[in-house]
Design a protein around this motif. Structure first.
Motif, PDB file in Angstrom:
ATOM      1  N   ASN A   1       0.832  -1.203   0.000  1.00 45.78           N
ATOM      2  CA  ASN A   1       0.000   0.000   0.000  1.00 45.78           C
ATOM      3  C   ASN A   1       0.868   1.255   0.000  1.00 45.78           C
ATOM      4  O   ASN A   1       1.878   1.321   0.707  1.00 45.78           O
ATOM      5  CB  ASN A   1      -0.910   0.025   1.235  1.00 45.78           C
TER       6      ASN A   1
ATOM      7  N   GLU B   1       0.770   5.851  -0.706  1.00 39.23           N
ATOM      8  CA  GLU B   1      -0.080   7.043  -0.797  1.00 39.23           C
ATOM      9  C   GLU B   1       0.774   8.265  -1.108  1.00 39.23           C
ATOM     10  O   GLU B   1       1.873   8.411  -0.583  1.00 39.23           O
ATOM     11  CB  GLU B   1      -0.827   7.258   0.518  1.00 39.23           C
ATOM     12  N   ARG B   2       0.251   9.113  -1.988  1.00 34.97           N
ATOM     13  CA  ARG B   2       0.888  10.408  -2.266  1.00 34.97           C
ATOM     14  C   ARG B   2      -0.178  11.496  -2.212  1.00 34.97           C
ATOM     15  O   ARG B   2      -1.312  11.293  -2.666  1.00 34.97           O
ATOM     16  CB  ARG B   2       1.558  10.421  -3.637  1.00 34.97           C
ATOM     17  N   THR B   3       0.212  12.639  -1.680  1.00 38.78           N
ATOM     18  CA  THR B   3      -0.724  13.754  -1.540  1.00 38.78           C
ATOM     19  C   THR B   3      -0.227  14.960  -2.331  1.00 38.78           C
ATOM     20  O   THR B   3       0.964  15.285  -2.303  1.00 38.78           O
ATOM     21  CB  THR B   3      -0.886  14.148  -0.054  1.00 38.78           C
TER      22      THR B   3
ATOM     23  N   LEU C   1       4.223   7.815  -9.111  1.00 45.95           N
ATOM     24  CA  LEU C   1       3.549   6.905  -8.193  1.00 45.95           C
ATOM     25  C   LEU C   1       4.302   5.580  -8.088  1.00 45.95           C
ATOM     26  O   LEU C   1       5.074   5.215  -8.974  1.00 45.95           O
ATOM     27  CB  LEU C   1       2.113   6.631  -8.677  1.00 45.95           C
TER      28      LEU C   1
ATOM     29  N   PHE D   1      -4.049   2.477  -9.031  1.00 44.15           N
ATOM     30  CA  PHE D   1      -4.255   3.620  -8.129  1.00 44.15           C
ATOM     31  C   PHE D   1      -5.711   4.058  -8.116  1.00 44.15           C
ATOM     32  O   PHE D   1      -6.500   3.739  -9.017  1.00 44.15           O
ATOM     33  CB  PHE D   1      -3.382   4.804  -8.564  1.00 44.15           C
ATOM     34  N   THR D   2      -6.060   4.789  -7.064  1.00 42.38           N
ATOM     35  CA  THR D   2      -7.333   5.516  -6.988  1.00 42.38           C
ATOM     36  C   THR D   2      -7.010   6.948  -6.569  1.00 42.38           C
ATOM     37  O   THR D   2      -6.056   7.182  -5.817  1.00 42.38           O
ATOM     38  CB  THR D   2      -8.302   4.884  -5.966  1.00 42.38           C
TER      39      THR D   2
ATOM     40  N   VAL E   1      -5.531  13.084  -2.945  1.00 42.14           N
ATOM     41  CA  VAL E   1      -4.857  11.916  -2.365  1.00 42.14           C
ATOM     42  C   VAL E   1      -4.887  10.771  -3.377  1.00 42.14           C
ATOM     43  O   VAL E   1      -5.967  10.381  -3.859  1.00 42.14           O
ATOM     44  CB  VAL E   1      -5.534  11.471  -1.051  1.00 42.14           C
ATOM     45  N   VAL E   2      -3.696  10.258  -3.674  1.00 41.58           N
ATOM     46  CA  VAL E   2      -3.581   9.133  -4.607  1.00 41.58           C
ATOM     47  C   VAL E   2      -3.083   7.921  -3.832  1.00 41.58           C
ATOM     48  O   VAL E   2      -1.989   7.951  -3.262  1.00 41.58           O
ATOM     49  CB  VAL E   2      -2.611   9.439  -5.766  1.00 41.58           C
ATOM     50  N   THR E   3      -3.881   6.865  -3.773  1.00 40.50           N
ATOM     51  CA  THR E   3      -3.476   5.632  -3.090  1.00 40.50           C
ATOM     52  C   THR E   3      -3.113   4.588  -4.147  1.00 40.50           C
ATOM     53  O   THR E   3      -3.755   4.505  -5.203  1.00 40.50           O
ATOM     54  CB  THR E   3      -4.604   5.095  -2.193  1.00 40.50           C
ATOM     55  N   THR E   4      -2.096   3.825  -3.845  1.00 36.67           N
ATOM     56  CA  THR E   4      -1.615   2.822  -4.801  1.00 36.67           C
ATOM     57  C   THR E   4      -1.521   1.455  -4.145  1.00 36.67           C
ATOM     58  O   THR E   4      -1.446   1.333  -2.914  1.00 36.67           O
ATOM     59  CB  THR E   4      -0.220   3.203  -5.345  1.00 36.67           C
ATOM     60  N   ARG E   5      -1.500   0.422  -5.006  1.00 30.93           N
ATOM     61  CA  ARG E   5      -1.256  -0.942  -4.548  1.00 30.93           C
ATOM     62  C   ARG E   5      -0.110  -1.513  -5.381  1.00 30.93           C
ATOM     63  O   ARG E   5      -0.150  -1.503  -6.613  1.00 30.93           O
ATOM     64  CB  ARG E   5      -2.501  -1.810  -4.709  1.00 30.93           C
TER      65      ARG E   5
END
Length: 346
Positions: free
Chosen positions: A218, A220-222, A277, A282-283, A292-296
């Motif tokens: 997991n 995350e980037r902001t 990223l 991502f979402t 906020v970009v969350t990644t897996r």
């Protein structure tokens, strides 16, 4: 009496004539003989050169590495180069079978690069750079500085893994493969053509469930709204508290294939590259003045997952099992079979 005189004359003639004929014959043969000897010498030299260039990986073969910091070319013993790459690319804390799988990818990569150089610009006289442009390589001094007191134990484990796979490479239809790898998947690897342009038959999407336990699974980037809009050249005005961007396509491996912002469409890879990223799975959501970009996952997702390789090893799988899971329909063969037809540039 006349008979004796006649016989004597004949014998004298034979004694005088035969040596002359022999001289003529040998004189006529000398150019051809000299040419044959010269050709034999050339053939012998060529055979010697071919033998030297076809040395078993880890013999006299060296890798010409362009050191990016000093901007010099360093000649590194082949298997020492492999150990340096494994130490630089995979945590030494991983299981030995995972390290052995990494050794095969490193060895396969450099042999492919040396026998069929890529079109990436490389300084003249070098086979590879020591950066992610090819595969990261650090020498003993750099690794000592990085690992400190753990260096000796760490290198002993890696050198053992490299030695136990010495000379082995991964091939497809007799040629070394493009042995891509990455840190952590989103649970699946990616088909090559869904991240890069070309469809490669052995780089197929496969399940990699071990990766869900990775500390890099997991991310995350902001971004501030202006940063996000400026970087992508889009507008997110009026959107709040909901997902931003309409994902119109997903890849076989579950990553973003295409995403649309108004009239502007991007591939998942383009978004990953532009926003730097960890992954193209991502979402994107808006939280007030922030995006906020969350990644897996971590990495491009094509080829061998390093964390997955370690997970497989912990379950008792061998490096051969790992290679055959992440690279479809490949063979593990001896490097000599490839290097035997390779004339070294050195």
């Amino acid at each position: 009496m006349k008979q004796f005189i006649f016989v004597g004359i004949i014998l004298m003639g034979v004694i005088l004539v035969i040596p002359s004929l022999l001289v003529v014959w040998f004189a006529d043969d000398e150019p051809e003989q000299a040419a044959q000897e010269a050709t034999a010498s050339i053939d012998s030299l060529q055979q010697q050169e071919q033998t030297q260039s076809a040395q078993s990986a880890g013999g006299e073969l060296t890798v010409s590495v362009f050191r990016s910091q000093s901007e010099t070319i360093e000649e590194v013993d082949f298997e020492s180069y492999i150990a340096g790459v494994v130490a630089s690319e995979m945590p030494a804390s991983y299981e030995k079978e995972a390290l052995k799988a990494q050794a095969l990818t490193a060895r396969t990569y450099i042999i492919r690069q040396m026998t069929s150089p890529s079109d990436v610009n490389i300084p003249e006289g070098a086979d590879v750079t020591d950066t992610v442009m090819h595969q990261v390589f650090q020498d003993q001094e750099e690794l000592k500085a990085r690992h400190g007191d753990n260096y000796e134990d760490m290198m002993a484990k890696i050198e053992e893994a490299v030695a136990e796979t010495k000379g082995e490479v991964i091939t497809f239809n007799g040629s070394p493969i493009t042995a891509t790898f990455f840190s952590t998947s989103n649970g699946y690897t990616e088909n090559s053509e869904e991240y890069w342009e070309n469809e490669i038959p052995y780089l197929r999407s496969v399940e990699s469930p071990w990766d869900k336990e990775s500390p890099r699974f997991n991310g995350e980037r902001t971004f501030t709204v202006p940063e996000f809009e400026s970087t992508l050249g889009v507008s997110v005005a009026g959107i709040s508290g909901s997902a931003i961007g309409d994902i119109t396509e997903r890849t076989t491996g579950g990553r973003v294939g295409k995403v649309r912002f108004g009239d502007t469409e991007f591939t998942g890879r383009e978004i990953r590259d532009k926003l730097e990223l960890d992954s193209s799975d991502f979402t994107i959501t808006r939280n007030g003045t922030e995006i906020v970009v969350t990644t897996r996952g971590w990495g491009h997702g094509v080829g061998m997952s390093q964390f997955g390789a370690d997970g497989m090893a912990k379950e008792g799988k061998t490096y051969q099992d790992i290679i055959h899971h992440y690279y479809k329909d490949v063979q593990i063969t001896e490097a000599d079979n490839i290097l035997g037809s390779f004339t070294a540039k050195k």
